[in-house]
Design a protein around this motif. Structure first.
Motif, PDB file in Angstrom:
ATOM      1  N   GLU A 130      -9.337  -4.874  -6.614  1.00 18.82           N
ATOM      2  CA  GLU A 130      -8.860  -4.033  -5.513  1.00 18.82           C
ATOM      3  C   GLU A 130      -8.995  -2.557  -5.859  1.00 18.82           C
ATOM      4  O   GLU A 130      -9.443  -1.749  -5.033  1.00 18.82           O
ATOM      5  CB  GLU A 130      -7.400  -4.361  -5.204  1.00 18.82           C
ATOM      6  CG  GLU A 130      -7.178  -5.731  -4.583  1.00 18.82           C
ATOM      7  CD  GLU A 130      -5.730  -6.192  -4.645  1.00 18.82           C
ATOM      8  OE1 GLU A 130      -5.479  -7.380  -4.368  1.00 18.82           O
ATOM      9  OE2 GLU A 130      -4.858  -5.360  -4.981  1.00 18.82           O
ATOM     10  N   SER A 186       1.971  -6.670   4.956  1.00 19.71           N
ATOM     11  CA  SER A 186       1.610  -5.658   5.952  1.00 19.71           C
ATOM     12  C   SER A 186       0.255  -5.037   5.639  1.00 19.71           C
ATOM     13  O   SER A 186      -0.114  -4.831   4.479  1.00 19.71           O
ATOM     14  CB  SER A 186       2.677  -4.563   5.979  1.00 19.71           C
ATOM     15  OG  SER A 186       2.251  -3.458   6.746  1.00 19.71           O
ATOM     16  N   ASP A 187      -0.507  -4.730   6.690  1.00 20.14           N
ATOM     17  CA  ASP A 187      -1.782  -4.024   6.531  1.00 20.14           C
ATOM     18  C   ASP A 187      -1.606  -2.516   6.659  1.00 20.14           C
ATOM     19  O   ASP A 187      -2.567  -1.773   6.838  1.00 20.14           O
ATOM     20  CB  ASP A 187      -2.800  -4.507   7.572  1.00 20.14           C
ATOM     21  CG  ASP A 187      -3.406  -5.856   7.186  1.00 20.14           C
ATOM     22  OD1 ASP A 187      -3.230  -6.262   6.023  1.00 20.14           O
ATOM     23  OD2 ASP A 187      -4.045  -6.492   8.046  1.00 20.14           O
ATOM     24  N   LYS A 188      -0.367  -2.063   6.564  1.00 23.41           N
ATOM     25  CA  LYS A 188      -0.077  -0.632   6.660  1.00 23.41           C
ATOM     26  C   LYS A 188      -0.725   0.132   5.511  1.00 23.41           C
ATOM     27  O   LYS A 188      -1.156   1.265   5.667  1.00 23.41           O
ATOM     28  CB  LYS A 188       1.440  -0.431   6.649  1.00 23.41           C
ATOM     29  CG  LYS A 188       1.893   1.015   6.634  1.00 23.41           C
ATOM     30  CD  LYS A 188       3.413   1.092   6.559  1.00 23.41           C
ATOM     31  CE  LYS A 188       3.900   2.532   6.449  1.00 23.41           C
ATOM     32  NZ  LYS A 188       5.381   2.609   6.336  1.00 23.41           N
ATOM     33  N   ASN A 192      -3.536  -3.226   0.720  1.00 27.22           N
ATOM     34  CA  ASN A 192      -3.293  -4.510   1.375  1.00 27.22           C
ATOM     35  C   ASN A 192      -4.451  -4.911   2.293  1.00 27.22           C
ATOM     36  O   ASN A 192      -4.771  -6.099   2.427  1.00 27.22           O
ATOM     37  CB  ASN A 192      -1.986  -4.471   2.162  1.00 27.22           C
ATOM     38  CG  ASN A 192      -0.771  -4.562   1.262  1.00 27.22           C
ATOM     39  OD1 ASN A 192      -0.902  -4.689   0.045  1.00 27.22           O
ATOM     40  ND2 ASN A 192       0.422  -4.498   1.843  1.00 27.22           N
ATOM     41  N   LYS A 193      -5.075  -3.928   2.934  1.00 26.03           N
ATOM     42  CA  LYS A 193      -6.242  -4.232   3.764  1.00 26.03           C
ATOM     43  C   LYS A 193      -7.376  -4.796   2.911  1.00 26.03           C
ATOM     44  O   LYS A 193      -8.052  -5.750   3.304  1.00 26.03           O
ATOM     45  CB  LYS A 193      -6.707  -2.978   4.506  1.00 26.03           C
ATOM     46  CG  LYS A 193      -5.741  -2.502   5.583  1.00 26.03           C
ATOM     47  CD  LYS A 193      -6.269  -1.239   6.272  1.00 26.03           C
ATOM     48  CE  LYS A 193      -5.285  -0.777   7.335  1.00 26.03           C
ATOM     49  NZ  LYS A 193      -5.734   0.462   8.018  1.00 26.03           N
ATOM     50  N   HIS A 196      -6.195  -8.408   1.839  1.00 23.96           N
ATOM     51  CA  HIS A 196      -6.114  -9.441   2.873  1.00 23.96           C
ATOM     52  C   HIS A 196      -7.438  -9.707   3.567  1.00 23.96           C
ATOM     53  O   HIS A 196      -7.657 -10.815   4.074  1.00 23.96           O
ATOM     54  CB  HIS A 196      -5.084  -9.037   3.931  1.00 23.96           C
ATOM     55  CG  HIS A 196      -3.703  -8.918   3.388  1.00 23.96           C
ATOM     56  ND1 HIS A 196      -2.749  -8.075   3.932  1.00 23.96           N
ATOM     57  CD2 HIS A 196      -3.094  -9.515   2.330  1.00 23.96           C
ATOM     58  CE1 HIS A 196      -1.620  -8.174   3.246  1.00 23.96           C
ATOM     59  NE2 HIS A 196      -1.814  -9.031   2.262  1.00 23.96           N
ATOM     60  N   HIS A 197      -8.332  -8.709   3.598  1.00 22.79           N
ATOM     61  CA  HIS A 197      -9.523  -8.851   4.424  1.00 22.79           C
ATOM     62  C   HIS A 197     -10.844  -8.756   3.652  1.00 22.79           C
ATOM     63  O   HIS A 197     -11.772  -9.509   3.941  1.00 22.79           O
ATOM     64  CB  HIS A 197      -9.508  -7.798   5.543  1.00 22.79           C
ATOM     65  CG  HIS A 197      -8.276  -7.845   6.385  1.00 22.79           C
ATOM     66  ND1 HIS A 197      -7.998  -8.876   7.263  1.00 22.79           N
ATOM     67  CD2 HIS A 197      -7.215  -6.995   6.471  1.00 22.79           C
ATOM     68  CE1 HIS A 197      -6.832  -8.662   7.854  1.00 22.79           C
ATOM     69  NE2 HIS A 197      -6.336  -7.518   7.394  1.00 22.79           N
TER      70      HIS A 197
END
Length: 434
Positions: A130, A186-188, A192-193, A196-197
């Motif tokens: 990440e 949360s994608d805040k 995290n984006k 998660h993606h």
């Protein structure tokens, strides 16, 4: 996983046995698994938990969970509550940056106060991937593409070879309890984006992605070692170091085929980010400068000069007649003499009866002038600086010794003719820089 962990930690961090260790524990699955592995491997350690007070009762419940777990296993623990939002607002930083600064500043203080040798964190290979993708997306040099290091000074990361999937499987198989941070869903946040993606897609495209990523990191680390070796060799020829500044010889730098790469390598530890402006500085007029948070890079004729950033200062200091020596802001010794030995840049002999005490030490100001020794007439101090090729930094570091408003000496450089002692002087005062 236990055997793999024990093999990794005993081979990579063989120096850990017998050391005083503190483990950063959030209460999440990663740190709780690391805590479990360390206990099963026979390590003695303490726990440090940060309550950032960002999730109301949930943050307090995390704190209580870590506290109860430590008490259950008789593990010493430290807990600190931070006013994270207030700190972020005050320093105009994002919540993530604020939390990071608060966390690691406290860890440093905790280790120093309690004599801990090493801090362990529960970062794993997914975290490293990440970080790689975040830096890659934002733009970075080679060093930013090497993920999270397994060791950074006294911070160790013994879970780095393991994936999030392996950690989750270990937790399930060994009934390890943990707290789930709701903000992780949360994608805040940018990370995290990625988590998660982006990472799931890369793992779908290449089921062996994390192993491939680890091999890539090894190659990047080897390349970085070569860069650092080459950079170090060239540095010795191009850069002259003094106690408080570094001078980059532009004539030598311009002859290098990859001058911008070398400049980046040499200057990145000092917090600079405006790299195009820095590269343009090599061709700029003298006096141009660029700042990082703590440092200044100045173009001065054929040099770039790196120095600590200082605030402009207008203070002045008095030297009373009875004083024989001062140690601040510079070291000067004053002594009565029966005769003149020889004047030099660092020593002058003056007519004491021509002085008006207290003498004043101050920095130069626009409009200052003096009567340089060995010359006829007066000269502006600014013109003297220019003729003597003073850099902006040189000017800022230079002190003037004055009698009322008249300059006696540009200290360590040139005396004023009006105050110098001669063969007719009855009271000679020697002033020297120590």
């Amino acid at each position: 996983m236990l055997q793999q962990f024990q093999h990794y930690i005993t081979t990579t961090f063989s120096f850990l046995k017998g050391k005083k260790i503190v483990l950063a524990v959030s209460g999440g699955i990663d740190s709780m698994v690391l805590m479990h592995l360390l206990m099963r491997s026979g390590y003695t350690f303490s726990v440090a938990h940060c309550n950032f007070q960002l999730r109301d009762q949930e943050s307090d419940q995390d704190e209580e969970f870590v506290k109860m777990t430590c008490q259950e296993h008789y593990i010493p623990y430290f807990i600190n509550r931070f006013e994270t939002q207030k700190y972020a607002d005050l320093h105009k930083k994002s919540i993530q940056i604020a939390a990071r600064e608060l966390r690691y500043n406290w860890f440093d203080e905790l280790m120093h106060t309690n004599g801990y040798d090493f801090l362990l964190t529960a970062h794993h290979i997914d975290d490293s991937a990440e970080t790689f993708l975040i830096n890659f997306t934002r733009g970075t040099g080679l060093e930013g593409l090497m993920g999270i290091p397994q060791q950074n000074k006294n911070i160790l990361r013994p879970l780095l070879p393991f994936s999030r999937e392996e950690i989750e499987r270990y937790a399930q198989e060994n009934s390890v309890s943990w707290r789930e941070d709701s903000s992780n869903a949360s994608d805040k946040y940018f990370r995290n984006k990625i988590r998660h993606h982006i990472l799931p897609i890369l793992k779908e495209l290449n089921p062996n992605f994390l192993n491939s990523f680890q091999q890539t990191l090894i190659h990047l680390q080897e390349a970085q070692c070569l860069v650092e070796e080459a950079s170090s060799m060239v540095y010795e020829d191009v850069v002259e170091e003094t106690n408080d500044e570094k001078r980059f010889d532009l004539n030598k730098l311009q002859k290098l085929p990859h001058k911008t790469t070398y400049l980046y390598q040499w200057l990145k530890p000092y917090g600079f980010t405006a790299w195009n402006d820095i590269f343009d500085l090599t061709e700029a007029q003298s006096g141009k400068q660029i700042f990082s948070e703590d440092y200044r890079l100045l173009k001065d004729r054929d040099f770039l000069i790196l120095s600590k950033k200082t605030e402009p200062q207008n203070e002045s200091y008095e030297i009373q007649e009875q004083l024989k020596q001062i140690d601040f802001p510079i070291n000067l010794r004053l002594s009565d003499q029966s005769h003149i030995i020889s004047h030099s840049k660092g020593t002058i002999f003056v007519d004491k009866l021509s002085l008006k005490f207290p003498l004043i030490l101050r920095k130069w100001q626009e409009g200052d002038y003096f009567y340089p020794s060995g010359m006829q007439g007066k000269k502006k101090v600014s013109k003297y600086f220019k003729d003597e090729k003073f850099s902006l930094i040189d000017k800022e570091k230079t002190w003037l010794l004055c009698s009322e408003n008249e300059i006696i000496w540009i200290v360590n450089h040139r005396a004023d003719q009006r105050f110098l002692a001669n063969e007719k002087t009855q009271h000679i005062l020697k002033i020297e820089v120590l």
